[in-house]
Design a protein around this motif. Structure first.
Motif, PDB file in Angstrom:
ATOM      1  N   MET A 202     -76.265 -44.316  38.043  1.00  0.00           N
ATOM      2  CA  MET A 202     -76.744 -42.978  37.742  1.00  0.00           C
ATOM      3  C   MET A 202     -77.358 -42.329  38.970  1.00  0.00           C
ATOM      4  O   MET A 202     -77.061 -41.190  39.271  1.00  0.00           O
ATOM      5  CB  MET A 202     -77.752 -43.076  36.586  1.00  0.00           C
ATOM      6  CG  MET A 202     -78.482 -41.804  36.285  1.00  0.00           C
ATOM      7  SD  MET A 202     -77.368 -40.542  35.679  1.00  0.00           S
ATOM      8  CE  MET A 202     -78.454 -39.190  35.523  1.00  0.00           C
ATOM      9  N   SER A 203     -78.228 -43.050  39.680  1.00  0.00           N
ATOM     10  CA  SER A 203     -78.898 -42.448  40.829  1.00  0.00           C
ATOM     11  C   SER A 203     -77.905 -42.181  41.961  1.00  0.00           C
ATOM     12  O   SER A 203     -78.044 -41.205  42.690  1.00  0.00           O
ATOM     13  CB  SER A 203     -80.037 -43.335  41.319  1.00  0.00           C
ATOM     14  OG  SER A 203     -79.527 -44.566  41.774  1.00  0.00           O
ATOM     15  N   ARG A 204     -76.881 -43.049  42.099  1.00  0.00           N
ATOM     16  CA  ARG A 204     -75.875 -42.818  43.125  1.00  0.00           C
ATOM     17  C   ARG A 204     -75.056 -41.570  42.796  1.00  0.00           C
ATOM     18  O   ARG A 204     -74.749 -40.771  43.678  1.00  0.00           O
ATOM     19  CB  ARG A 204     -74.962 -44.028  43.265  1.00  0.00           C
ATOM     20  CG  ARG A 204     -73.917 -43.818  44.352  1.00  0.00           C
ATOM     21  CD  ARG A 204     -73.183 -45.067  44.657  1.00  0.00           C
ATOM     22  NE  ARG A 204     -74.119 -45.979  45.306  1.00  0.00           N
ATOM     23  CZ  ARG A 204     -73.799 -47.169  45.745  1.00  0.00           C
ATOM     24  NH1 ARG A 204     -72.594 -47.624  45.591  1.00  0.00           N
ATOM     25  NH2 ARG A 204     -74.693 -47.933  46.331  1.00  0.00           N
ATOM     26  N   SER A 205     -74.734 -41.385  41.526  1.00  0.00           N
ATOM     27  CA  SER A 205     -73.986 -40.197  41.109  1.00  0.00           C
ATOM     28  C   SER A 205     -74.800 -38.935  41.365  1.00  0.00           C
ATOM     29  O   SER A 205     -74.256 -37.917  41.802  1.00  0.00           O
ATOM     30  CB  SER A 205     -73.631 -40.279  39.625  1.00  0.00           C
ATOM     31  OG  SER A 205     -72.829 -41.400  39.373  1.00  0.00           O
ATOM     32  N   LEU A 206     -76.084 -39.006  41.100  1.00  0.00           N
ATOM     33  CA  LEU A 206     -76.959 -37.859  41.336  1.00  0.00           C
ATOM     34  C   LEU A 206     -77.036 -37.532  42.823  1.00  0.00           C
ATOM     35  O   LEU A 206     -76.971 -36.355  43.207  1.00  0.00           O
ATOM     36  CB  LEU A 206     -78.355 -38.134  40.775  1.00  0.00           C
ATOM     37  CG  LEU A 206     -79.369 -37.009  40.915  1.00  0.00           C
ATOM     38  CD1 LEU A 206     -78.904 -35.774  40.162  1.00  0.00           C
ATOM     39  CD2 LEU A 206     -80.721 -37.461  40.417  1.00  0.00           C
ATOM     40  N   ALA A 207     -77.133 -38.554  43.656  1.00  0.00           N
ATOM     41  CA  ALA A 207     -77.199 -38.327  45.099  1.00  0.00           C
ATOM     42  C   ALA A 207     -75.903 -37.702  45.614  1.00  0.00           C
ATOM     43  O   ALA A 207     -75.928 -36.786  46.446  1.00  0.00           O
ATOM     44  CB  ALA A 207     -77.473 -39.638  45.823  1.00  0.00           C
ATOM     45  N   VAL A 208     -74.778 -38.191  45.128  1.00  0.00           N
ATOM     46  CA  VAL A 208     -73.481 -37.633  45.541  1.00  0.00           C
ATOM     47  C   VAL A 208     -73.354 -36.188  45.064  1.00  0.00           C
ATOM     48  O   VAL A 208     -72.863 -35.321  45.798  1.00  0.00           O
ATOM     49  CB  VAL A 208     -72.322 -38.501  45.008  1.00  0.00           C
ATOM     50  CG1 VAL A 208     -70.987 -37.821  45.212  1.00  0.00           C
ATOM     51  CG2 VAL A 208     -72.336 -39.861  45.679  1.00  0.00           C
ATOM     52  N   LEU A 209     -73.809 -35.901  43.855  1.00  0.00           N
ATOM     53  CA  LEU A 209     -73.759 -34.538  43.325  1.00  0.00           C
ATOM     54  C   LEU A 209     -74.611 -33.590  44.165  1.00  0.00           C
ATOM     55  O   LEU A 209     -74.164 -32.496  44.541  1.00  0.00           O
ATOM     56  CB  LEU A 209     -74.224 -34.521  41.874  1.00  0.00           C
ATOM     57  CG  LEU A 209     -74.252 -33.156  41.196  1.00  0.00           C
ATOM     58  CD1 LEU A 209     -72.832 -32.621  41.053  1.00  0.00           C
ATOM     59  CD2 LEU A 209     -74.927 -33.252  39.847  1.00  0.00           C
ATOM     60  N   VAL A 210     -75.827 -34.008  44.481  1.00  0.00           N
ATOM     61  CA  VAL A 210     -76.719 -33.164  45.290  1.00  0.00           C
ATOM     62  C   VAL A 210     -76.128 -32.927  46.680  1.00  0.00           C
ATOM     63  O   VAL A 210     -76.117 -31.797  47.184  1.00  0.00           O
ATOM     64  CB  VAL A 210     -78.130 -33.795  45.381  1.00  0.00           C
ATOM     65  CG1 VAL A 210     -78.974 -33.089  46.429  1.00  0.00           C
ATOM     66  CG2 VAL A 210     -78.803 -33.750  44.034  1.00  0.00           C
ATOM     67  N   ALA A 211     -75.602 -33.978  47.298  1.00  0.00           N
ATOM     68  CA  ALA A 211     -74.999 -33.836  48.628  1.00  0.00           C
ATOM     69  C   ALA A 211     -73.764 -32.934  48.567  1.00  0.00           C
ATOM     70  O   ALA A 211     -73.543 -32.111  49.465  1.00  0.00           O
ATOM     71  CB  ALA A 211     -74.629 -35.199  49.184  1.00  0.00           C
TER      72      ALA A 211
END
Length: 89
Positions: free
Chosen positions: A1-10
């Motif tokens: 989940m946190s990796r997906s959020l980081a990729v989305l923000v980037a």
């Protein structure tokens, strides 16, 4: 989940930065996004450095197999950090 959020923000930051080069009214958004990105990158570097210190100090204190590699990693990290902070050379 946190990796997906980081990729989305980037990804959103990248899209805004690219669009701001072609759409003049979005130039102020580029500055804002760049400032937020720099702040998040700084936090990520601090958390990464803290994690590196913690994991290697635990490995060194346990004196398990490969603790010497952890010591070399820790010394190298600290030297690199010192050179970077003092801007030597």
């Amino acid at each position: 989940m946190s990796r997906s959020l980081a990729v989305l923000v980037a990804g959103i930051a990248a899209v805004v930065m690219v669009l701001s080069k072609f759409i003049v009214p979005m130039e102020s958004a580029e500055t804002t996004v760049a400032e937020w990105f720099n702040a998040m990158a700084a936090i990520a570097f601090v958390l990464g450095g803290a994690s590196l210190l913690k994991m290697n100090l635990l490995a060194i204190s346990a004196r398990g197999p490969g603790w010497g590699y952890a010591a070399v990693t820790l010394v190298t990290f600290l030297v690199t950090l010192g050179v970077g902070l003092l801007k030597v050379g």
